[in-house]
Every structure is written in structure tokens, then in C-alpha cells.
Design a protein around this motif. Structure first.
Motif, mmCIF file in Angstrom:
data_model
loop_
_atom_site.group_PDB
_atom_site.id
_atom_site.type_symbol
_atom_site.label_atom_id
_atom_site.label_comp_id
_atom_site.label_asym_id
_atom_site.label_seq_id
_atom_site.Cartn_x
_atom_site.Cartn_y
_atom_site.Cartn_z
ATOM 1 N N UNK A 163 0.806 -1.222 0.000
ATOM 2 C CA UNK A 163 0.000 0.000 0.000
ATOM 3 C C UNK A 163 0.845 1.282 0.000
ATOM 4 N N UNK A 164 2.027 1.245 0.605
ATOM 5 C CA UNK A 164 2.885 2.437 0.541
ATOM 6 C C UNK A 164 3.169 2.815 -0.917
ATOM 7 N N UNK A 165 3.510 1.805 -1.692
ATOM 8 C CA UNK A 165 3.801 2.046 -3.113
ATOM 9 C C UNK A 165 2.529 2.391 -3.875
ATOM 10 N N UNK A 166 1.480 1.628 -3.638
ATOM 11 C CA UNK A 166 0.229 1.852 -4.362
ATOM 12 C C UNK A 166 -0.274 3.281 -4.130
ATOM 13 N N UNK A 167 -0.273 3.703 -2.878
ATOM 14 C CA UNK A 167 -0.776 5.053 -2.582
ATOM 15 C C UNK A 167 0.085 6.130 -3.229
ATOM 16 N N UNK A 168 1.384 5.886 -3.296
ATOM 17 C CA UNK A 168 2.261 6.862 -3.961
ATOM 18 C C UNK A 168 1.953 6.933 -5.459
ATOM 19 N N UNK A 169 1.680 5.774 -6.063
ATOM 20 C CA UNK A 169 1.345 5.760 -7.499
ATOM 21 C C UNK A 169 0.005 6.455 -7.758
ATOM 22 N N UNK A 170 -0.970 6.182 -6.895
ATOM 23 C CA UNK A 170 -2.291 6.822 -7.046
ATOM 24 C C UNK A 170 -2.159 8.341 -6.907
ATOM 25 N N UNK A 171 -1.393 8.760 -5.909
ATOM 26 C CA UNK A 171 -1.176 10.188 -5.722
ATOM 27 C C UNK A 171 -0.552 10.812 -6.970
ATOM 28 N N UNK A 172 0.456 10.146 -7.511
ATOM 29 C CA UNK A 172 1.166 10.694 -8.679
ATOM 30 C C UNK A 172 0.251 10.763 -9.897
ATOM 31 N N UNK A 173 -0.546 9.718 -10.102
ATOM 32 C CA UNK A 173 -1.374 9.638 -11.319
ATOM 33 C C UNK A 173 -2.659 10.450 -11.184
ATOM 34 N N UNK A 174 -3.344 10.285 -10.058
ATOM 35 C CA UNK A 174 -4.665 10.889 -9.897
ATOM 36 C C UNK A 174 -4.573 12.338 -9.429
ATOM 37 N N UNK A 175 -3.689 12.591 -8.463
ATOM 38 C CA UNK A 175 -3.662 13.939 -7.890
ATOM 39 C C UNK A 175 -2.692 14.856 -8.610
ATOM 40 N N UNK A 176 -1.639 14.269 -9.196
ATOM 41 C CA UNK A 176 -0.624 15.126 -9.817
ATOM 42 C C UNK A 176 -0.571 15.012 -11.339
ATOM 43 N N UNK A 177 -1.440 14.187 -11.927
ATOM 44 C CA UNK A 177 -1.481 14.041 -13.389
ATOM 45 C C UNK A 177 -0.145 13.614 -13.992
ATOM 46 N N UNK A 178 0.655 12.871 -13.244
ATOM 47 C CA UNK A 178 1.928 12.417 -13.805
ATOM 48 C C UNK A 178 1.693 11.306 -14.829
ATOM 49 N N UNK A 179 2.639 11.192 -15.769
ATOM 50 C CA UNK A 179 2.532 10.178 -16.821
ATOM 51 C C UNK A 179 3.180 8.871 -16.368
ATOM 52 N N UNK A 180 2.941 7.823 -17.121
ATOM 53 C CA UNK A 180 3.577 6.529 -16.822
ATOM 54 C C UNK A 180 5.095 6.648 -16.661
ATOM 55 N N UNK A 181 5.807 7.210 -17.626
ATOM 56 C CA UNK A 181 7.274 7.295 -17.452
ATOM 57 C C UNK A 181 7.680 8.111 -16.221
ATOM 58 N N UNK A 182 6.932 9.158 -15.943
ATOM 59 C CA UNK A 182 7.265 9.968 -14.758
ATOM 60 C C UNK A 182 7.090 9.167 -13.470
ATOM 61 N N UNK A 183 6.088 8.313 -13.433
ATOM 62 C CA UNK A 183 5.855 7.532 -12.216
ATOM 63 C C UNK A 183 6.899 6.424 -12.092
ATOM 64 N N UNK A 184 7.219 5.802 -13.211
ATOM 65 C CA UNK A 184 8.284 4.788 -13.192
ATOM 66 C C UNK A 184 9.587 5.427 -12.694
ATOM 67 N N UNK A 185 9.818 6.656 -13.133
ATOM 68 C CA UNK A 185 11.052 7.362 -12.738
ATOM 69 C C UNK A 185 11.119 7.630 -11.236
ATOM 70 N N UNK A 186 9.972 7.506 -10.546
ATOM 71 C CA UNK A 186 10.004 7.664 -9.084
ATOM 72 C C UNK A 186 10.608 6.432 -8.412
ATOM 73 N N UNK A 187 10.848 5.396 -9.216
ATOM 74 C CA UNK A 187 11.517 4.220 -8.664
ATOM 75 C C UNK A 187 10.646 2.969 -8.600
ATOM 76 N N UNK A 188 9.597 2.911 -9.432
ATOM 77 C CA UNK A 188 8.748 1.718 -9.417
ATOM 78 C C UNK A 188 8.935 0.908 -10.689
ATOM 79 N N UNK A 189 8.606 -0.357 -10.534
ATOM 80 C CA UNK A 189 8.663 -1.310 -11.636
ATOM 81 C C UNK A 189 7.645 -0.951 -12.718
#
Lengths: 537, 537
Positions: A463-489
Motif C-alpha cells: 500500500x505504501x507504493x500503491x498510494x504513492x502511485x495513485x497520488x502521482x497519477x490521480x492527484x498530480x497528473x503524472x505520466x507513466x514514465x514519470x511515475x516509473x522514474x520515481x523508482x517503481x517497476x
């Protein structure tokens, strides 16, 4: 020669649509007041946001009648009260300054928010003038909410001689908003040498929470007063003549995030249930943390005697879940029962088996369990008249780990916009006041218990990772590459974003629930259901 | 010396979010074209309305890439294609004129609708300039949708020498809209001596239906062409040099209202099911007219092999209902089954009876029947992957004569915005093509069959009256006294308005369905759930 002015900040709830009741409330507060000045929140008479009620002529007539009633009362105190106002073809988000039965001045909001949860350009025309008036030798200007987030209207008020801006607000809460407001006001005060009396609405209204937390900031940018969070309050402040020093102010300390959000969810739940005329609430208790937290909030909002919980066990329900649900119900002193869904499940499967011939087991059978629980809880709700509260959190809402017409059943979704990681923090906070949620509920791995030995992490990232991804995508409108660049698979991120995209249809049929984060699912995030954006990655 | 220009009106669907697929479609149409000019609908590349996708930077990048691809293709034909365009901080609803790989001109929409179903000020900044270009000695201007509803932009285009306005549209259908558009264009043509080439989007998108019905109106206000309703079409029109007479034009005759709406509902159902990737649809057949009409639309939309219906009888289901449902299923050649809900109902009541001790029978037991049907149909939907269609009409949606999580279950609400009186007319229309709905279904008094000998008119005024009251209150914002003045009994009107008011919570959790009337429940009517407007009468 100017002298001190006493102003009362009316941080009180004003129900949407309740024009006659709100008018009565204004009158009763004004009649009891011994202050010089009374400042009410934005759109006092209609509540906020009145939405498409504003398009109705009969609604405008009620407002005109209410305003006339206030004028006719010829009150001694000077009032600043908010209301919509029609002038020819244009409708304004207005505030009237009323003194001795006379309209002293009227202000039209200049900055109309039409982003996020707001739709003010759907209704209102912006004003373009400052509005100032004198009281006891001091000069006051009127501003409304969004006006202060742009700077222009405050500067205009200052240029016309204002020493204090009286700001009427209906500023919806989200995490971090109170600090942001304070920063904006102190920055403006410093820049303009203008004082601010900032009154915010305090109540839950559908998916918005108005937290109160009104403020007084002196022309030298000192915070003189911080209003209560999630509580109605009448605070009277002395505004001293220019260049007079204030005795060392001692405003309330800011709350912890957990305390702030928890108190607001209690307020929002109470307001939604009570304002809509329900005598209490029911909910399903699963032994998991989401329903445990929701129960705690419901009891704190409505009282133990108005809340009833049902445990609805099945084959996959662990003994631990049953024990923990019982323990919490007991600790909170609520009516509690347990009904096995097994006979219903069996009778459904008996009828369904011929229809399902040739097809294997899949999530259909899991959804069926959740839906039988939904039907049972709705039957209890219908029979008792109590509102069913639904218990899903933002994380599962985002990725669709919830069953439409199953655990999503209910009139109000208490923790709908609370990410799972914050659910844990809120549960710990509530237990710090008095231990009501069994520690095991907090410590065990989360599971929907719809299949043998199932846990949420079988299919989802931690959930730590999931919530960070949701925040990035839903709240910050980040793109797939931008979210991957935060350090996720990449494969995991891709799957999570896909789940968020394809579950819009579920969210669109979900119950309303209060906005907590910077962008909630609801009026704040308006995505098409039919969208091939998911095919562009 | 000017000469004739051939323009192709690209009345084709462009899916929301499908930027790369839409770009491919533009290219493939352009490559196959031998016209001088190709006119596409509004926001061609993104589809309409893209809603909050417009806030995403990755979405803007896709649009830029798509546009570059079109430029790089160096096409011979001149294209007018719609897309959002960012310039600094501002985002515009734009159209580009592209010729030989060059951007010839770019237009920014001047009139941005922010009323009804529209939220364009949430995203876009208005333009303030005309955009004209020359082709074969004739002068063309570009306009976008709402622009023509205000007159200013067309007059500005004319003042800059335009002989023809090319209008890109995504104009959502409602009853009467096609005639309204034609009237506006002919009025403007007459006043300005300006011709119009008007291309409308054609597809269903969530709760909107774009009907097509593109138009060409000559500078002397003759209707030269009317596009098909609810069908993709490529029509090429010759635009003659100024003052040349057209041979007597023979545009399509207007359709009957019933044909127009029926065809559109078929299109909307097909688009929603197919675009969202579902292999077919299931629905519950009750023997009543709503599900009968919905089934007919579903089969006409998807084909008989992709539709499955279930009859879910109980004690109160009449023999007539069973016979009629079977007869229609047979007439339409679909897979049909029947499952009694009696065993499930009994097993629920057995578990619920102890919980209900001391409380009498009420609507709880009726809701339970509806919910068991919902659970069964959702299980079938989940297991087959086919989307459940829900069958409620606007009249029952308005007054809440429907069960949340019961008959309201489903992904798409086909006749959600069709008043009951229009349901009858559509059923008769469909039968006029080929008789598929048993006449008895149309003739019998409507009943939910949830209690013995129940009919809708036990609790509601006759549907002619009810629909008139709903229209007055919901679509026209009339007040209680104004509606009573239309000739209805005050107590009845009061009760109907109260029912409409208190059922907002149900509608908020309902499935999306296509807008048919002037104001649908959905994006078009944004009412608070918590509202004491009901206490002001």
C-alpha cells in the motif's frame, strides 16, 4: 479619530437550500450580538454550494425575501452576509453590508473558481469593483473566498483605503489547505499592510467538508486568532486602530493531520446523516481495518445508540475476523449481530449453476458474496430507516478492489477519499484517544476474505507504493514514465494505471463521500468512462 | 476569378481519448479523398468531451504528436481538423487548417459553453479573432460549435470577407435540437449572406449522443444538404462561386421524433457497449414495456446473438408477464432463460426475520425482490463478460420508483432519459418496423409487480400528468404554484416535487444513460443531495 472595532466571526453551519432557516439563524445570532460587526461565511443564506438551485427563479425569490427580512429587522450590529444576487441578466456571488436596516454596501466576488470541485462560472458573473465602508473611523473592505487566492482584489481594496479585509469563505478542506490559507493571508498582509478577518463555513455538504479554522491576521501579518477545526464557533475579535500594538497573541496551535482529518470525518458523517433526516446508521463489520475505522467515526458522530453493525461471515471469514469485530462492537457499545450468508450463497449457486454450465470459477463467486452482504445490509437499512454507511477507502476505489452493488452499497462513503496508508494512521490516532479498534485489526495483513488465504497484496503492490502511485497519477497528473522514474517497476505501474482507468464506471456509481486529498474522485476529477486514453500507453 | 470548391463533411465518430486512433482515421480519410477540402468535427483528435484528460500534460503531448503526423503526411487535400492547443498558459479549443504539410491557419473557439452538460471554461480560454483563408478564389472562415449560437463570431467572420463558414461541431442531441440548429444557420445565412458547412460528430459518448445531422446552408439561406441521423457518413458538397444558382436542392426530409430518438438510442447503446470492450449485453425481462423496449434497442444495436435476457419471476409475477417476455425473446431470436427468485427470497427472509422482529411488512420486502434480481443479473454479467443493461425510464428515475442496487443495477441505462409517455411511442414505432413487442405489453397498465395487484398508478398520477409535471419542474425550473397553475391538484404536485427532491441520492448512484430531453439527470442537472430546498415550500 479611529477606535477599536469588535467583530464576531460567525463560524457556523448554513445548510444548502435552507434559505428560511439560514435567515432565521442570521437574525438570531445578530439579535444576541453585542459586537460592532458580524461576519458570516460565503453565501450564508443559501449554503454552499447551492449548485443548480441557483438556476431556479423560486430560489432567488427566497433569497430576496430572506434579505428583506434581515433589513426589516433594523439590527444595531453591522452585518456582512453572503447571498447570490441578480442584477438584470447577471447573477453575482455577493455580500451585503447591512446597518440599521439599511444596505450600506454590496460586494460582488471578483475571482470565480471554475476548477477542481468548483463550477462558479456556470452561475455567476464576476464583479470588478472593491467595496469599502467605514466603522468607528476604520476602513473595511469585503472580499469573498477565491478573491484572496489571486491577490488582485486585496490590492484593489488596499488601494481604496482599506485597513481590514473581511473575507467570507466556503473553502473546502483538503490535506494541507489550512496551512496554505494562513500562508496566503500572512503574505498578503505583509505585502499590503492589510489585516484580514477570514471566516470559513463549518460543515459537511455532500462530498465537501468545510473545516472552519477561521483566521484573523493583523495588518502587520501576525496571526491573532485561529478558529476551531470541524466545530461551530462564535469568536469575537477586537480590531485595534492603526499602529496600535496587540498584546502578545496566543492563537490555537495547529492540529496533527490525523486529528484534523478524523474530526472532520466525524463532522461530515454526522452532517450527512442528520441533515438528510436519517435516525442513525448501519454498517457491515468485516474484522478489517476499513470497517473498523468507519464504525469508530460513525459512533463518534452519531452516538453508540444510533449505530448498528452486522457481521456477515462466510466460509472464508477467519475466526480472528469474527472475534475482532465482536470485540470492537462491544468496546463501542453498539447493537451488533451476525448473520451467515451461507444459506443465501447456496441458494443462489443452485439457481446459477445451470446458467454457468461449462464455465469455471472466477471473480463472479467473490462478487456474489459481497453482493449478498450488500442486499442484507440494505434490507436492514430499509427496515430500520437507518442509513447504510459504506466502508471503502480511496486506494481500493482507485483500482476497483471493491464490488459494485456489494461492499459499495450505502448512502455515504465515510473514508472514500482516505488512502489506505492514512486509514492506518487514523485508526492509530483514534485508539490513542481510547482503545476501541483491536490492535490485531491494525497489525494483520489486509484481506477481502473472498477466497481461501487471500490477501490484498496477492494482486496489488504494497500500500505504501500503491498510494504513492495513485497520488502521482490521480492527484498530480503524472505520466507513466514519470511515475516509473520515481523508482517503481514499469509493469506494476502500468497495471495500476490501467486499473485506475478501467474502473471509472464503478466510481461513477459509488456513494458520495468527503474529499480529503488534493483531488478526490467526484466533482474534483471528471473523467470520461468511455475513454481510450488507456490504449495510448 | 473564383471556382467551385468541393468539401467533404466528415460526419464520423472519433472516440474520446483515442488520439492515435483518431489521427490514423484522419489520415486514412484524407489519403482517400479527392475533394478540395475536408471538414472534421470539433476536437477531432481527442474526441468530445475529453473532460479532465485535458488537464494532463501527457494527453497534450499525444495531441501535438498527432498533429505533427498529419503535417508530415503532406496531404494534397486541405483539412480543417479540431484539437486542443496550448499556447503558454492558455489552452484553446482550436481548429487547424492544414494544406500541403503546412499550417495555413489556426482558429480558437470564441464562445465557450459552460452551461447544461458543458464545462468548457474549466479547460479553455476563449479566442477573440476570426480565422479566414482562401481556396480557389473563395474565402472561408472557421467556427466551432457554440460560436454560431451567439452570432458574434459569424458576423466577425463575414466582416473579414468570408463567404462560407466551416463549422466544426460536437453538438449533443436533445429533442428539438436538429430543427433549432437549422433555424439558427438559416437565420444567420439570411442576415449575413454567409454560407455554412456544418459538420457534427456522430456517436454515443457516455451520457451524450451526437446525432450527426450535419448541414450545408447556402449564402442565400437554402438548405443544400441534411446529413444522416445516428449514422457515419462522408458527404461531398460542391460550393459554387458567389451568386451562382444551385440546382433545386433536395435535402433529406426530417425524421419523425420517434425514428430519430430510437435510432440514436440504438447508436448510443452500441457505442457504449462496444467502445468499452464488452462482447455483448444481458438484461432482465419483466414482461413490462421498459424492459421490452430496452431489449429491442439492444438487439438492434448489437445483434440477437450478442444479447441474452433472463426472466426472474416471483409470486407476484403474472402469467401474462411470463408469456409476453417469452414471446418477445422468441420474436427477437435471443438466448432466454427463466430463474425463479423464490428460493433466494425465502433464504433471505429466513435470516432476516429475527433481525426484523417486531416490525411489519413494508417496501423492504419489495426492494429485496428487486435486489435479488439485480444480484442474479450481475452474476450472469460477470460470468459471461456481457454488460448488464438497466431498463428504467426518466419518469421513474425522477420520482424514485426504482430500487437502488436492484433494477438500477447495470452499466448503461438505455432509456434513462426517456419519459414513460415517450417509451410508449418508441415501442409503437419499433413495432411499426416489425412487430417484436407483444401488443399486450403496450396495452396493459404498468406495474412493478412487487406486491399483489400492484400498478404504478396506485401511487402516482397518470403518466401523462406525471411527465408534464417532471418536464415543468426538472426541465423548465417552474415553481410549485406555477405547476399547479397548469391545472394540477396541489397536493399531487407537492408530492411529486417532494419525490423528485428526495431521490437525488438514488440518481447519483445510477448508471449513465443517454440524454434525450432538454435537461437530463446527470451533468445537465447538478443538484445537491443534501438540500433543504424541499423544506421551503
Amino acid at each position: 479619530m479611529s477606535s477599536a472595532v469588535t467583530v464576531t466571526l460567525v463560524q457556523q453551519p448554513f445548510t444548502v437550500g435552507a434559505v428560511s432557516q439560514n435567515t432565521e439563524k442570521v437574525l438570531s445570532i445578530a439579535k444576541a450580538s453585542s459586537a460592532d460587526l458580524l461576519l458570516f461565511p460565503e453565501l450564508t443564506l443559501t449554503g454552499y454550494p447551492p449548485e443548480d438551485l441557483l438556476l431556479r427563479q423560486d430560489f432567488q425569490q427566497l433569497v430576496e425575501q430572506g434579505l428583506q427580512q434581515i433589513l426589516d429587522a433594523r439590527l444595531a450590529v453591522t452585518l456582512v452576509v453572503g447571498h447570490p444576487w441578480r442584477d438584470g441578466e447577471a447573477l453575482y456571488n455577493a455580500a451585503s453590508v447591512i446597518q440599521n436596516g439599511q444596505l450600506l454596501a454590496r460586494y460582488y466576488k471578483q475571482e470565480l473558481p471554475n476548477h477542481g470541485v468548483f463550477d462558479e462560472l456556470r452561475y455567476f458573473t464576476p464583479g470588478d469593483k472593491a467595496c469599502t465602508f467605514q466603522l468607528k473611523g476604520q476602513t473595511f473592505a469585503v472580499l469573498i473566498c477565491e478573491d484572496i487566492w489571486h491577490g488582485g482584489p486585496a490590492a484593489l481594496a488596499k488601494s481604496e483605503g482599506a485597513e481590514w479585509a473581511l473575507v467570507l469563505n466556503a473553502s473546502p478542506y483538503c490535506v494541507g489547505k489550512p496551512a496554505q490559507r494562513e500562508q496566503i493571508l500572512t503574505t498578503l498582509a505583509k505585502r499590503l499592510k492589510l489585516g484580514f478577518v477570514y471566516v470559513n463555513q463549518v460543515m459537511g455538504q455532500d462530498e465537501l467538508m468545510f473545516d472552519g479554522q477561521s483566521l484573523v491576521v493583523s495588518p502587520s501579518a501576525e496571526v491573532l486568532f485561529r478558529g476551531a477545526n470541524a466545530e461551530a464557533e462564535l469568536h469575537t475579535q477586537e480590531l485595534l486602530p492603526r499602529d496600535t500594538l496587540y498584546p502578545q497573541p496566543q492563537p490555537r496551535a495547529a492540529l496533527s493531520l490525523e486529528a484534523e482529518v478524523y474530526q472532520l470525518l466525524v463532522m461530515a458523517t454526522r452532517d450527512y446523516v442528520v441533515q438528510n433526516g436519517f435516525p442513525g446508521a448501519v454498517l457491515g463489520l468485516s474484522g478489517g481495518i476499513d470497517s473498523a475505522l468507519t464504525l469508530a467515526i460513525a459512533v463518534d458522530a452519531l452516538g453508540a445508540d444510533k449505530v448498528q453493525a452486522l457481521m456477515l461471515p462466510f466460509t472464508y471469514t477467519s475466526g480472528m475476523s469474527v472475534e475482532d469485530a465482536e470485540a470492537q462492537a462491544k468496546a463501542m457499545g453498539i447493537e451488533f449481530g451476525s448473520v451467515s450468508i451461507e444459506p443465501m450463497y447456496n441458494s443462489f449457486m443452485q439457481q446459477l449453476t445451470p446458467l454457468f454450465a461449462g464455465r469455471g470459477k472466477d471473480t463472479t463467486e467473490e462478487n456474489l458474496q459481497a453482493r449478498l452482504r450488500g442486499v442484507l445490509l440494505m434490507a436492514l437499512s430499509n427496515k430500520t430507516g437507518r442509513m447504510l454507511l459504506t466502508t471503502g477507502n480511496k486506494s481500493e476505489n482507485a483500482v476497483g478492489y471493491c464490488t459494485l452493488y456489494g461492499d459499495m452499497c450505502g448512502g455515504f462513503a465515510v473514508i472514500k477519499d482516505v488512502p489506505k496508508t492514512l486509514v492506518y494512521r487514523l485508526a492509530a490516532y483514534r485508539n490513542s484517544l481510547s482503545p476501541v479498534i483491536p490492535q490485531r485489526v491494525i497489525d494483520r495483513p489486509p484481506s477481502a476474505e473472498l477466497a481461501p488465504d487471500q490477501t490484498d497484496q496477492d494482486n496489488l503492490p504494497p500500500y505504501d507504493d500503491l498510494d504513492a502511485m495513485i497520488d502521482a497519477y490521480v492527484e498530480q497528473d503524472k505520466s507513466l514514465p514519470e511515475i516509473v522514474a520515481l523508482g517503481y517497476d514499469e509493469a506494476t505501474v502500468r497495471r495500476v494505471l490501467h486499473l485506475i482507468d478501467i474502473n471509472e464506471y464503478k466510481r461513477r456509481q459509488s456513494a458520495v463521500g468527503p474529499k480529503v486529498t488534493r483531488r478526490n474522485f467526484g466533482k474534483d476529477r471528471r473523467y470520461p468512462i468511455t475513454s481510450w486514453m488507456r490504449k495510448q500507453r
